[in-house]
Design a protein around this motif. Structure first.
Motif, PDB file in Angstrom:
ATOM      1  N   LYS A   1      -4.057   6.643  -4.192  1.00  0.00           N
ATOM      2  CA  LYS A   1      -4.517   5.340  -4.689  1.00  0.00           C
ATOM      3  C   LYS A   1      -4.930   4.421  -3.539  1.00  0.00           C
ATOM      4  O   LYS A   1      -5.892   3.677  -3.653  1.00  0.00           O
ATOM      5  N   SER A   2      -4.192   4.485  -2.421  1.00  0.00           N
ATOM      6  CA  SER A   2      -4.549   3.670  -1.258  1.00  0.00           C
ATOM      7  C   SER A   2      -5.901   4.086  -0.705  1.00  0.00           C
ATOM      8  O   SER A   2      -6.715   3.243  -0.313  1.00  0.00           O
TER       9      SER A   2
ATOM     10  N   TYR B   1       0.827  -1.215   0.000  1.00  0.00           N
ATOM     11  CA  TYR B   1       0.000   0.000   0.000  1.00  0.00           C
ATOM     12  C   TYR B   1       0.857   1.258   0.000  1.00  0.00           C
ATOM     13  O   TYR B   1       0.507   2.258  -0.616  1.00  0.00           O
TER      14      TYR B   1
ATOM     15  N   ASN C   1     -13.209   1.806  -1.970  1.00  0.00           N
ATOM     16  CA  ASN C   1     -13.885   0.799  -2.794  1.00  0.00           C
ATOM     17  C   ASN C   1     -14.097  -0.506  -2.036  1.00  0.00           C
ATOM     18  O   ASN C   1     -15.144  -1.151  -2.165  1.00  0.00           O
TER      19      ASN C   1
ATOM     20  N   THR D   1      -8.391   5.498  -2.368  1.00  0.00           N
ATOM     21  CA  THR D   1      -9.411   5.043  -3.311  1.00  0.00           C
ATOM     22  C   THR D   1      -9.653   3.544  -3.163  1.00  0.00           C
ATOM     23  O   THR D   1     -10.792   3.089  -3.162  1.00  0.00           O
ATOM     24  N   LEU D   2      -8.591   2.780  -3.022  1.00  0.00           N
ATOM     25  CA  LEU D   2      -8.701   1.330  -2.853  1.00  0.00           C
ATOM     26  C   LEU D   2      -9.473   0.997  -1.580  1.00  0.00           C
ATOM     27  O   LEU D   2     -10.396   0.185  -1.596  1.00  0.00           O
TER      28      LEU D   2
ATOM     29  N   LEU E   1       1.756   2.249  -3.422  1.00  0.00           N
ATOM     30  CA  LEU E   1       0.653   2.831  -4.204  1.00  0.00           C
ATOM     31  C   LEU E   1       0.540   4.340  -4.007  1.00  0.00           C
ATOM     32  O   LEU E   1       0.078   5.039  -4.892  1.00  0.00           O
TER      33      LEU E   1
END
Length: 85
Positions: free
Chosen positions: A15-16, A8, A22, A18-19, A11
């Protein structure tokens, strides 16, 4: 795990974030019932995020806070914030 942490970290924060968003949303969509429902939350990060994402669901009717006596100093002193709300 340490391995996941470094994955992570590579990333990056955006991006982490957002991940994680989600993952939480998909998990909630898989777990929530087809009838009206509510949820309890302790005020911790995970339960607060769950309530945040459930708040826009039309079948989500109520959230209830749990006060763990002598554990949560904010909740114990909430009366001091009454005039600010």
């Amino acid at each position: 795990s340490k391995k996941k942490y470094f994955e992570y970290k590579k990333l990056g924060l955006s991006k982490s974030k957002t991940l994680l968003k989600n993952i939480i949303k998909n998990t909630l969509n898989n777990m929530k019932p087809d009838i009206n429902f509510g949820s309890t939350f302790s005020g911790g990060v995970d339960s607060s995020l769950i309530c945040y994402y459930l708040d826009n669901d039309t079948k989500f009717k109520k959230s209830i806070s749990v006060n763990n006596l002598k554990k949560d100093h904010v909740v114990e002193n909430i009366k001091n914030f009454k005039n600010l709300i």
